[in-house]
Each structure stands twice: as structure tokens, then as C-alpha cells.
Enzyme design. Structure first.
Site, PDB file in Angstrom:
ATOM      1  N   GLY A   1     -10.949  12.439  21.476  1.00  0.00           N
ATOM      2  CA  GLY A   1     -11.824  12.219  22.773  1.00  0.00           C
ATOM      3  C   GLY A   1     -13.193  11.219  22.279  1.00  0.00           C
TER       4      GLY A   1
ATOM      5  N   SER B   1       6.640  -7.157   1.926  1.00  0.00           N
ATOM      6  CA  SER B   1       7.657  -6.750   0.785  1.00  0.00           C
ATOM      7  C   SER B   1       9.064  -6.971   1.381  1.00  0.00           C
ATOM      8  CB  SER B   1       7.550  -5.051   0.705  1.00  0.00           C
ATOM      9  OG  SER B   1       6.394  -4.560   0.672  1.00  0.00           O
TER      10      SER B   1
ATOM     11  N   THR C   1       4.257   2.082   5.811  1.00  0.00           N
ATOM     12  CA  THR C   1       2.683   1.743   5.867  1.00  0.00           C
ATOM     13  C   THR C   1       2.245   2.613   6.889  1.00  0.00           C
ATOM     14  OG1 THR C   1       1.469   0.253   6.643  1.00  0.00           O
ATOM     15  CG2 THR C   1       3.551  -0.064   7.398  1.00  0.00           C
ATOM     16  N   ILE C   2       0.783   3.160   6.344  1.00  0.00           N
ATOM     17  CA  ILE C   2      -0.001   3.747   7.515  1.00  0.00           C
ATOM     18  C   ILE C   2      -0.345   2.908   8.630  1.00  0.00           C
ATOM     19  CG2 ILE C   2      -0.995   5.385   5.605  1.00  0.00           C
ATOM     20  CD1 ILE C   2      -3.671   3.860   5.846  1.00  0.00           C
ATOM     21  N   ASP C   3      -0.226   1.763   8.604  1.00  0.00           N
ATOM     22  CA  ASP C   3      -1.073   0.834   9.675  1.00  0.00           C
ATOM     23  C   ASP C   3       0.177   0.812  11.061  1.00  0.00           C
ATOM     24  OD1 ASP C   3      -2.712   0.223   7.659  1.00  0.00           O
ATOM     25  OD2 ASP C   3      -1.736  -1.869   7.044  1.00  0.00           O
TER      26      ASP C   3
ATOM     27  N   ARG D   1      -5.808  -2.545   8.525  1.00  0.00           N
ATOM     28  CA  ARG D   1      -5.595  -4.027   8.314  1.00  0.00           C
ATOM     29  C   ARG D   1      -5.943  -4.652   9.648  1.00  0.00           C
ATOM     30  NH1 ARG D   1      -3.710  -6.637   3.650  1.00  0.00           N
ATOM     31  NH2 ARG D   1      -2.486  -4.619   3.219  1.00  0.00           N
TER      32      ARG D   1
ATOM     33  N   ASP E   1       5.668  -5.497   5.647  1.00  0.00           N
ATOM     34  CA  ASP E   1       6.074  -6.974   6.110  1.00  0.00           C
ATOM     35  C   ASP E   1       6.369  -7.875   4.734  1.00  0.00           C
ATOM     36  OD1 ASP E   1       6.851  -6.671   8.672  1.00  0.00           O
ATOM     37  OD2 ASP E   1       5.052  -7.704   9.516  1.00  0.00           O
TER      38      ASP E   1
ATOM     39  N   ARG F   1       0.946  -4.991  -5.073  1.00  0.00           N
ATOM     40  CA  ARG F   1       1.140  -5.895  -4.442  1.00  0.00           C
ATOM     41  C   ARG F   1       1.297  -7.406  -5.285  1.00  0.00           C
ATOM     42  NH1 ARG F   1      -0.483  -4.268   0.644  1.00  0.00           N
ATOM     43  NH2 ARG F   1      -2.497  -2.741   0.604  1.00  0.00           N
ATOM     44  N   CYS F   2       2.602  -7.794  -5.369  1.00  0.00           N
ATOM     45  CA  CYS F   2       2.922  -8.919  -6.455  1.00  0.00           C
ATOM     46  C   CYS F   2       2.902 -10.365  -5.774  1.00  0.00           C
ATOM     47  CB  CYS F   2       4.481  -8.443  -6.797  1.00  0.00           C
ATOM     48  SG  CYS F   2       5.190  -9.569  -7.894  1.00  0.00           S
TER      49      CYS F   2
ATOM     50  N   GLY G   1       0.916  -1.118  -0.038  1.00  0.00           N
ATOM     51  CA  GLY G   1       0.003  -0.133   0.168  1.00  0.00           C
ATOM     52  C   GLY G   1       0.739   1.401   0.050  1.00  0.00           C
TER      53      GLY G   1
ATOM     54  N   ASP H   1       2.273  -1.405  11.816  1.00  0.00           N
ATOM     55  CA  ASP H   1       2.128  -2.731  11.846  1.00  0.00           C
ATOM     56  C   ASP H   1       3.360  -3.769  11.775  1.00  0.00           C
ATOM     57  OD1 ASP H   1       1.808  -2.877   9.302  1.00  0.00           O
ATOM     58  OD2 ASP H   1       0.385  -4.299   9.284  1.00  0.00           O
TER      59      ASP H   1
ATOM     60  N   ALA I   1      15.362  10.719  -0.553  1.00  0.00           N
ATOM     61  CA  ALA I   1      16.672  10.678   0.306  1.00  0.00           C
ATOM     62  C   ALA I   1      17.480   9.554  -0.265  1.00  0.00           C
ATOM     63  CB  ALA I   1      16.206  10.557   1.582  1.00  0.00           C
ATOM     64  N   VAL I   2      16.945   8.288  -0.897  1.00  0.00           N
ATOM     65  CA  VAL I   2      17.457   7.304  -1.371  1.00  0.00           C
ATOM     66  C   VAL I   2      18.671   7.633  -2.429  1.00  0.00           C
ATOM     67  CG1 VAL I   2      17.451   5.029  -2.631  1.00  0.00           C
ATOM     68  CG2 VAL I   2      16.035   5.281  -0.366  1.00  0.00           C
TER      69      VAL I   2
HETATM   70  O1  F6P Z   1      -1.753  -1.375   4.613  1.00  0.00           O
HETATM   71  C1  F6P Z   1      -2.351  -0.237   4.137  1.00  0.00           C
HETATM   72  C2  F6P Z   1      -3.907  -0.378   4.046  1.00  0.00           C
HETATM   73  O2  F6P Z   1      -4.278   0.635   3.604  1.00  0.00           O
HETATM   74  C3  F6P Z   1      -4.595  -1.123   5.135  1.00  0.00           C
HETATM   75  O3  F6P Z   1      -4.918  -0.399   6.280  1.00  0.00           O
HETATM   76  C4  F6P Z   1      -5.795  -1.878   4.460  1.00  0.00           C
HETATM   77  O4  F6P Z   1      -6.099  -2.835   5.126  1.00  0.00           O
HETATM   78  C5  F6P Z   1      -5.173  -2.031   3.045  1.00  0.00           C
HETATM   79  O5  F6P Z   1      -3.861  -1.344   3.022  1.00  0.00           O
HETATM   80  C6  F6P Z   1      -5.987  -2.080   2.026  1.00  0.00           C
HETATM   81  O6  F6P Z   1      -5.189  -2.472   1.126  1.00  0.00           O
HETATM   82  P1  F6P Z   1      -5.514  -2.193  -0.900  1.00  0.00           P
HETATM   83  O7  F6P Z   1      -4.843  -1.073  -1.339  1.00  0.00           O
HETATM   84  O8  F6P Z   1      -5.293  -3.505  -1.483  1.00  0.00           O
HETATM   85  O9  F6P Z   1      -7.184  -2.108  -0.875  1.00  0.00           O
END
Ligand code: F6P
Length: 320
Positions: A185, A105, A125-127, A171, A103, A72-73, A11, A129, A22-23
Site C-alpha cells: 500500500g 545465460s 532470476t529475482i527480476d 536491474r 537472458d 557472470r562469465c 545472479g 525480466d 529436480a534436474v
Molecule cells: O539479476 C538480479 C540482480 O540482483 C539485479 O536485480 C541487480 O541489478 C543485479 O542482479 C546485481 O548484480 P550483482 O550480483 O552483479 O551485484
């Protein structure tokens, strides 16, 4: 190392462009050549490369998304795909690759490293995680976008004296829900790691608070729990209070990155190239205990992460 490749995978996340920039600029500083690999591992397997120079990454630090595109490959999960990817890198003289992603990737990056291509992962990743790091590129912008949206929904909830269930991304992880819920809040924060499914408790809280004169209710529901619309119907039926679901969705993934996402992504992208220049491979750049550091990719992937206990207690103390 003479030539490196850089790709974004999984994502997209705000700040990925700052990391790419930066890379590229750090690699040029070391006298390396840089190839941008388009569309993550899919583009690598399709040999979609672009030569990058300092100008290729001008005017991108403020832009969301990723100029290299992402995908996503599934092929890269197979041994055949991994072998092919390593061969393609060798064929194009790419002896180091920076992989910006999550993860999934990094599993591919670990495999490439075993096949003789020096690889370094950067958490994007925004998650939030990824277990080894307390910061991932994009999380800060995503939670800030979420709190802006939640504040707006709250205005309408208040005017109409309604209850709102707002579903945020993440996710299987509840970090976006927990942070945005505490920061706005909210009355309840439901996260997949710890939600016991006790809707009655939420209903009781809403009924008791309404008796005390509370006008509106905001429930933050994490994507990992989901089903916000049916939850809204059940809560409305049980409380008699009009309840609406709002799913924030992809708006959380886009937008101009925050200062933190630009700055930390710049450090992480640059550090990835420092590691390659030192001859390192199979490492994942991380931020932990106030410092930027790096981990062995397999070790990092074995690590487990949970919401810090104190943050959970805080959520319980400050909500219902
Ligand atoms: O990993 C980022 C994310 O936005 C998750 O929060 C979400 O579950 C997922 O990607 C959605 O993935 P896609 O881009 O395949 O819809």
C-alpha cells in the site's frame, strides 16, 4: 542422451537449489548420469565438474543461493569461449546441459546448442525480466522478502512521521517495485519502464496528504531509477518532512525459497530434463497463461516484455 551437465549462471535466486535437485533426480529417473558444473560458464571453461547423485541434492530444497555457485562469465560472450565450452563438454562426454539463469545465460546456451551440445534454459532470476515467461525462479521469495522489509521500515516511518524512499532490486525492470509497492500500500511506485521523472507530483501528493493528517509516506523506488539518497534529500527540502532512503540490496536475493519458488522450480528443472530426454535442444522452459511450456531460445530472446497495462493502472489508482 547419456550424461547431462547442470549449471547456474548470473545472479543467484532462491529456488535455484530446488531446480538443481529436480534436474538431478529426473535425470537419474531416466538413467542419465549428471555432472554438476561449478560457477556457471566460468567453471565449465575451467572444467570444474562434480559427479552428482540423489544424495548430492539432499537437504537443499529449503536453502537459498545455489550449491553449484554462480558467476557472470565474460569469456562465454566470445566465439572462442563458446567453442571451447562446447569442446570441453564433448571431451567430458556431456551431451546435454541445463542452464539455470537469466537472458545473458541463455545467449550462451543458444550458442552451445548450435555447436552440437543439447541445451535447455530454465529462467532463474529475482527480476522477472525474461520476456517469454510470467514466472522466474526467485521472484516470489524476493518480493516476499521485500514486503517484510518495507512493512518494518513503515513502522519506523510512522513512529517518526517521516517519509521513506525504499529502493528495491530489479536491474532495468520494475516488477519487484510494482508488486512490493502494491502489496504494501505504498504512496508512490517508481518503475524505470514508466517513470517520467516528475518529482514535483510526488512532492505535491505528500504536502496535500500531510495537510489531511497523513503521518507517514512510503515511496518504492526501483533500482533501475536509483539515486534514492539524493531523491530523499530533494523531497525533504521540498516538503519539509524528514525523508530517509533505505536500499534493500542483496537481502532480496537470499533466504529460504517460498513454497511457490520451490514447487515451480521443481517443475521447471524436471521439465528441462524431460525435454533433453525427448531429444530437444535450444529450448527455454517458461510459464505462460497458467501452463508450463517451452520456447526456442532465440525466439524467446527476441521477445519484448512490459509491465501489464492493467497492473500499471492499478498502481496509479491505488497510490497517489
Ligand atoms: O539479476 C538480479 C540482480 O540482483 C539485479 O536485480 C541487480 O541489478 C543485479 O542482479 C546485481 O548484480 P550483482 O550480483 O552483479 O551485484
Amino acid at each position: 542422451i547419456e550424461t547431462i551437465g547442470v549449471l547456474t549462471s548470473g545472479g543467484d535466486a532462491p529456488g535455484m537449489n530446488a531446480a538443481i535437485r529436480a534436474v538431478v533426480r529426473t535425470a537419474l529417473h531416466y538413467g542419465m548420469k549428471v555432472k554438476g558444473i561449478m560457477r556457471g560458464y566460468s567453471g565449465l571453461l575451467d572444467e570444474e565438474f562434480i559427479d552428482m547423485n540423489a544424495r548430492s541434492v539432499a537437504d537443499i530444497i529449503n536453502r537459498g543461493g545455489t550449491i553449484l555457485y554462480t558467476a557472470r562469465c565474460m569469456e562465454m560472450v566470445t566465439e572462442e569461449g563458446q567453442r571451447q565450452a562446447a569442446e570441453i563438454c564433448k571431451k567430458h562426454g556431456i551431451d546435454g546441459v541445463v542452464v539455470i539463469g537469466g537472458d545473458g545465460s541463455f545467449k550462451g546456451a543458444g550458442k552451445l546448442s548450435k555447436l552440437g551440445i543439447n541445451t535447455i534454459g530454465v529462467p532463474g532470476t529475482i527480476d522477472l525480466d525474461i520476456a517469454c515467461t510470467e514466472y522466474t525462479i526467485g521472484f516470489d521469495t524476493a518480493v516476499n522478502t521485500a514486503i517484510d522489509a518495507i512493512d518494518k521500515v513503515r513502522d519506523t516511518s510512522t513512529s517518526h512521521e517521516r517519509c521513506s524512499i525504499i529502493e528495491v532490486m530489479g536491474r532495468h525492470a520494475g516488477y519487484i517495485a510494482l508488486w512490493s509497492g502494491i502489496a504494501t500500500g505504498s504512496d508512490a511506485i517508481l518503475i524505470p519502464e514508466h517513470y517520467d521523472g516528475n518529482e514535483q507530483e510526488i512532492v505535491n501528493h505528500i504536502i496535500a496528504s500531510r495537510k489531511r493528517g497523513k503521518k507517514h509516506f512510503i515511496i518504492i523506488n526501483a533500482e533501475g531509477i536509483g539515486h534514492s539518497s539524493s531523491m530523499a534529500k530533494r523531497i525533504e527540502a521540498a516538503t519539509g518532512i524528514e525523508t530517509r532512503a533505505t536500499i534493500l540490496g542483496y537481502m532480496q536475493r537470499g533466504g529460504s525459497p517460498s513454497c511457490k519458488d520451490r514447487f515451480y522450480a521443481s517443475i521447471m528443472g524436471s521439465k528441462a530434463v524431460d525435454l533433453l530426454a525427448e531429444g530437444k535442444s535450444n529450448r527455454l522452459v517458461a510459464y505462460r497463461n497458467g501452463e508450463f511450456c517451452d520456447f526456442d531460445i532465440e525466439e524467446a530472446l527476441r521477445m519484448k516484455k512490459d509491465i501489464p497495462a492493467y497492473q500499471l493502472e492499478l498502481s496509479a489508482k491505488l497510490t497517489r
